[in-house]
Design an enzyme around this catalytic site. Structure first.
Site, PDB file in Angstrom:
ATOM      1  N   SER A 118       5.158  -6.688  25.410  1.00 33.89           N
ATOM      2  CA  SER A 118       4.397  -7.647  26.206  1.00 33.89           C
ATOM      3  C   SER A 118       3.405  -8.413  25.347  1.00 33.89           C
ATOM      4  O   SER A 118       2.894  -7.889  24.346  1.00 33.89           O
ATOM      5  CB  SER A 118       3.626  -6.866  27.274  1.00 33.89           C
ATOM      6  OG  SER A 118       2.649  -7.676  27.873  1.00 33.89           O
ATOM      7  N   TYR A 142      -2.429  -1.012  29.862  1.00 31.40           N
ATOM      8  CA  TYR A 142      -1.019  -1.416  29.865  1.00 31.40           C
ATOM      9  C   TYR A 142      -0.612  -1.936  28.486  1.00 31.40           C
ATOM     10  O   TYR A 142       0.405  -1.518  27.909  1.00 31.40           O
ATOM     11  CB  TYR A 142      -0.803  -2.498  30.943  1.00 31.40           C
ATOM     12  CG  TYR A 142       0.511  -3.208  30.797  1.00 31.40           C
ATOM     13  CD1 TYR A 142       1.695  -2.556  31.108  1.00 31.40           C
ATOM     14  CD2 TYR A 142       0.575  -4.520  30.323  1.00 31.40           C
ATOM     15  CE1 TYR A 142       2.922  -3.203  30.948  1.00 31.40           C
ATOM     16  CE2 TYR A 142       1.788  -5.171  30.163  1.00 31.40           C
ATOM     17  CZ  TYR A 142       2.956  -4.502  30.473  1.00 31.40           C
ATOM     18  OH  TYR A 142       4.166  -5.136  30.299  1.00 31.40           O
ATOM     19  N   LYS A 146       2.168  -0.420  25.458  1.00 33.32           N
ATOM     20  CA  LYS A 146       3.246  -1.176  24.805  1.00 33.32           C
ATOM     21  C   LYS A 146       3.078  -1.133  23.286  1.00 33.32           C
ATOM     22  O   LYS A 146       4.038  -0.968  22.535  1.00 33.32           O
ATOM     23  CB  LYS A 146       3.250  -2.624  25.307  1.00 33.32           C
ATOM     24  CG  LYS A 146       3.657  -2.762  26.754  1.00 33.32           C
ATOM     25  CD  LYS A 146       5.110  -2.357  26.935  1.00 33.32           C
ATOM     26  CE  LYS A 146       5.552  -2.263  28.364  1.00 33.32           C
ATOM     27  NZ  LYS A 146       6.914  -1.765  28.514  1.00 33.32           N
TER      28      LYS A 146
END
Ligand code: UDP
Length: 332
Positions: A118, A142, A146
């Site tokens: 991402s 988040y 990643k």
């Protein structure tokens, strides 16, 4: 039928489009998904095998049955805001269970992997557009999950001969132009489907998270990329990996290089739907950088990626066609 590709998270929004693109290119996608957020009805191009990322026994069984030559790993939690409120859930699924998943691939001798990463790995960008060499310092859990997996893949390359590509998505948007699949999150947190819900009268208004950013109209600027264009990049990445003679762990940005503000997106959705979209102002959403726009030149140069639906209006029109259909259909 051509080669088999295991697609973890293939029942999800991006994953189902990846399965369709794989099938169109002669692969057989085997979807591995726990259906916690994905939909069985989105699995149309190959078998569905239910299982969790962290279930090594189940995974070994599925790999043994289908003998995939490569894996696309999309399964994971994706809501930035939720990751700030409940980071434990994110680290457990997107990192801890993912380690088990990667180790199962290693143990099965599968060395080709395309991983869904991402733009969140960059955090608040120092300059724009953002290239892959921009420093990575995520602004939310988040993004950290990643980046941690990307780091692992870099270490797995020399140690275990892994060949991997991490695709750093900017904002996935739109839906399958044929109307077969589209975005269907529950709860929905993303801007475009929420704006379309407001256009349909299924919610009172779309909330604009912050209008005091240092951007032309004060709202956040993002780079929206059509989900079918994203899907194509996975097929190209698998082909590129096949040509790699040495272990490798590469990252590529996937975006279209154009930034649109939240207010512009809502205005465009209003034009596409020809409906009034009521808005409501709210404070900033935690973890959101002001501007996130890609330089995806590398994916174009190295993978040969081209965009078929770069235009925001087209993306929203495809999402709108799907959204109307979904609103009328029973859920599964
Ligand atoms: N956004 C918003 N209202 C919403 C949902 C999102 O203003 O109800 C904003 C959000 O703050 C961000 C942009 O829209 O600036 C895109 O957010 P989204 O959740 O769609 O994707 P993300 O950027 O988190 O991947």
């Amino acid at each position: 039928m051509g080669e088999t590709i295991l697609v973890a998270g293939g029942a999800g929004y991006i994953g189902s489009h990846v399965c369709k693109a794989l099938a169109r290119n002669g692969y057989l996608p085997v979807c591995y998904d726990d259906l916690s957020t994905g939909h069985a009805s989105a699995v149309k191009w190959g078998p569905l095998e239910k299982g969790r990322l962290g279930d090594a026994v189940r995974l070994a069984e599925v790999i043994d049955r289908h003998r995939p030559s490569a894996v696309v790993l999309l399964a994971g939690f994706i809501a930035v805001g939720e990751s700030v409120v409940d980071p434990a859930r994110y680290y457990l699924n997107n990192v801890a269970e993912t380690i088990t998943f990667l180790n199962a691939l290693k143990d099965a001798g599968i060395s080709h992997l395309v991983f869904s990463s991402s733009a969140a790995v960059y955090g608040a960008p120092r300059q724009t557009p953002v290239g892959e060499d921009h420093p990575t310092w995520p602004a939310n859990p988040y993004g950290w999950t990643k980046l941690m997996v990307e780091r692992m893949l870099a270490d797995y390359a020399p140690a275990y001969g892994m060949r991997s590509v991490a695709l750093r998505y900017f904002n996935a948007a739109g839906a399958d132009p044929d109307g077969e699949i589209g975005e269907d999150h529950d709860p929905e947190t993303h801007l475009i489907p929420l704006a379309l819900d407001a256009a349909l009268g299924r919610r009172e208004a779309i909330t604009i998270f912050g209008d005091d950013y240092d951007t032309p109209d004060g709202s956040c600027v993002r780079d929206y990329i059509h989900v079918s264009d994203l899907a194509d990049a996975h097929v190209l990445a698998l082909g590129w990996l096949r040509g790699q003679t040495q272990p490798t762990a590469e990252a590529f940005n996937l975006g279209n290089g154009n930034g649109y503000s939240v207010k512009e997106v809502i205005a465009t959705a209003g034009r596409v739907t020809k409906r009034e979209i009521p808005t409501r102002m709210a404070g900033r959403r935690s973890g959101d950088p002001a501007i996130l726009v890609s330089d995806a030149g590398r994916a174009k140069d190295v993978l040969g990626w081209t965009l078929r639906h770069a235009d925001l209006e087209t993306q929203i029109a495809h999402a709108w066609a799907w959204h109307g259909k979904k609103a009328a259909a029973p859920t599964d």
